[in-house]
Design a protein around this motif. Structure first.
Motif, PDB file in Angstrom:
ATOM      1  N   MET A 153       0.837  -1.198   0.000  1.00  0.00           N
ATOM      2  CA  MET A 153       0.000   0.000   0.000  1.00  0.00           C
ATOM      3  C   MET A 153       0.876   1.254   0.000  1.00  0.00           C
ATOM      4  O   MET A 153       0.636   2.198  -0.766  1.00  0.00           O
ATOM      5  N   ALA A 154       1.896   1.268   0.851  1.00  0.00           N
ATOM      6  CA  ALA A 154       2.808   2.404   0.898  1.00  0.00           C
ATOM      7  C   ALA A 154       3.542   2.571  -0.434  1.00  0.00           C
ATOM      8  O   ALA A 154       3.754   3.696  -0.899  1.00  0.00           O
ATOM      9  N   SER A 155       3.925   1.459  -1.058  1.00  0.00           N
ATOM     10  CA  SER A 155       4.595   1.520  -2.354  1.00  0.00           C
ATOM     11  C   SER A 155       3.715   2.206  -3.387  1.00  0.00           C
ATOM     12  O   SER A 155       4.173   3.050  -4.166  1.00  0.00           O
ATOM     13  N   THR A 156       2.434   1.855  -3.376  1.00  0.00           N
ATOM     14  CA  THR A 156       1.499   2.429  -4.340  1.00  0.00           C
ATOM     15  C   THR A 156       1.261   3.911  -4.074  1.00  0.00           C
ATOM     16  O   THR A 156       1.279   4.739  -4.991  1.00  0.00           O
ATOM     17  N   VAL A 157       1.034   4.251  -2.814  1.00  0.00           N
ATOM     18  CA  VAL A 157       0.706   5.638  -2.471  1.00  0.00           C
ATOM     19  C   VAL A 157       1.907   6.557  -2.680  1.00  0.00           C
ATOM     20  O   VAL A 157       1.788   7.649  -3.260  1.00  0.00           O
ATOM     21  N   LEU A 158       3.085   6.131  -2.233  1.00  0.00           N
ATOM     22  CA  LEU A 158       4.258   7.001  -2.268  1.00  0.00           C
ATOM     23  C   LEU A 158       5.003   6.978  -3.605  1.00  0.00           C
ATOM     24  O   LEU A 158       5.824   7.849  -3.866  1.00  0.00           O
ATOM     25  N   GLN A 159       4.715   5.962  -4.432  1.00  0.00           N
ATOM     26  CA  GLN A 159       5.382   5.858  -5.735  1.00  0.00           C
ATOM     27  C   GLN A 159       6.901   5.937  -5.579  1.00  0.00           C
ATOM     28  O   GLN A 159       7.581   6.679  -6.279  1.00  0.00           O
ATOM     29  N   SER A 160       7.414   5.157  -4.625  1.00  0.00           N
ATOM     30  CA  SER A 160       8.844   5.188  -4.314  1.00  0.00           C
ATOM     31  C   SER A 160       9.513   3.838  -4.509  1.00  0.00           C
ATOM     32  O   SER A 160      10.535   3.546  -3.901  1.00  0.00           O
ATOM     33  N   GLY A 161       8.917   2.989  -5.356  1.00  0.00           N
ATOM     34  CA  GLY A 161       9.457   1.660  -5.537  1.00  0.00           C
ATOM     35  C   GLY A 161       8.966   0.732  -4.442  1.00  0.00           C
ATOM     36  O   GLY A 161       8.069   1.057  -3.658  1.00  0.00           O
TER      37      GLY A 161
END
Length: 245
Positions: A153-161
């Motif tokens: 979820m964090a990967s998707t929201v933050l777009q940071s890999g």
């Protein structure tokens, strides 16, 4: 009113204690990681409270060849190398200095070897992650199931890999990360041993240290971390530092 990174760090220095538990626990702040266009990577850990030793600061540096070094102000046995040192060079240093220019930018220095400036900002994505972190009960940050769901979820929201909030360190201990507040590192310059790291920019391949993935866009955090003790370390996972998702 939005809490600035400087305000959050000031609050952390006076109010944020260690989470409850019998494992090895840390509270503090820093740069989760900042990639640079010339292949360098930098991370900052300012651990204000520790269950295994004194407060300390550490700089993680990856050079363009992919080699990592952890510089720490504390004995390596009670700081970051305790968990990551098998995959990095380690050097204990006299001091790492952090100076805030204003509410949104800071300077980090390590004698004549490192000069690093970061400019931070809150975005809709970081505000969403911070709101989520503030709403989660303490027990959730210690749940493998919850953290396993939060990572993608964090990967998707933050777009940071790729982001993993739990897993194994290079030394084999289990880790659980709780970034309670998050901001974006949007610009700044860094010089390591006299060399210019270039502008902030993603690496060609995302870097990792075992299960700990370093973000492809700069992130600054206030939070906590848990680790199992050395006696509970399993065989360390494959230590390839750069892997594709």
């Amino acid at each position: 009113m939005t809490t600035t990174p400087r305000q959050a760090v000031a609050t952390t220095q006076t109010a944020l204690g260690l989470p409850r538990g019998t494992d090895e626990r840390f509270s503090g702040y820093g740069a989760m990681g900042v990639p640079y266009s010339r292949g360098h990577y930098l991370a900052l850990r300012d651990m204000l409270a520790s269950s295994v030793g004194p407060a300390y600061r550490a700089i993680w540096h990856r050079d363009p060849s992919g080699s990592w070094t952890i510089f720490t102000t504390a004995d390596p046995d009670v700081s970051c190398p305790r968990y990551f040192g098998s995959a990095t060079a380690v050097e204990q240093v006299p001091a790492i200095d952090v100076t805030w220019r204003n509410n949104w930018s800071l300077d980090v220095s390590m004698g004549t070897r490192l000069s690093w400036r970061m400019v931070l900002e809150a975005t809709s994505a970081t505000r969403a992650m911070t709101s989520m972190g503030g709403a989660m009960p303490a027990w959730a940050w210690n749940s493998d199931a919850v953290l396993a769901a939060m990572g993608p979820m964090a990967s998707t929201v933050l777009q940071s890999g790729r982001i993993r909030l739990h897993g194994r360190t290079p030394n084999g201990q289990a880790f659980k990360a709780a970034p309670l507040q998050v901001w974006r590192v949007v610009s700044g310059d860094a010089h390591v041993d006299g060399g210019d790291c270039g502008p902030v920019g993603s690496l060609p391949t995302q870097a990792s240290l075992a299960d700990f993935w370093l973000p492809q866009r700069g992130l600054f955090f206030v939070g906590q971390a848990r680790f199992s003790g050395p006696e509970q370390a399993s065989v360390a996972p494959h230590l390839a530092e750069e892997r594709r998702e």
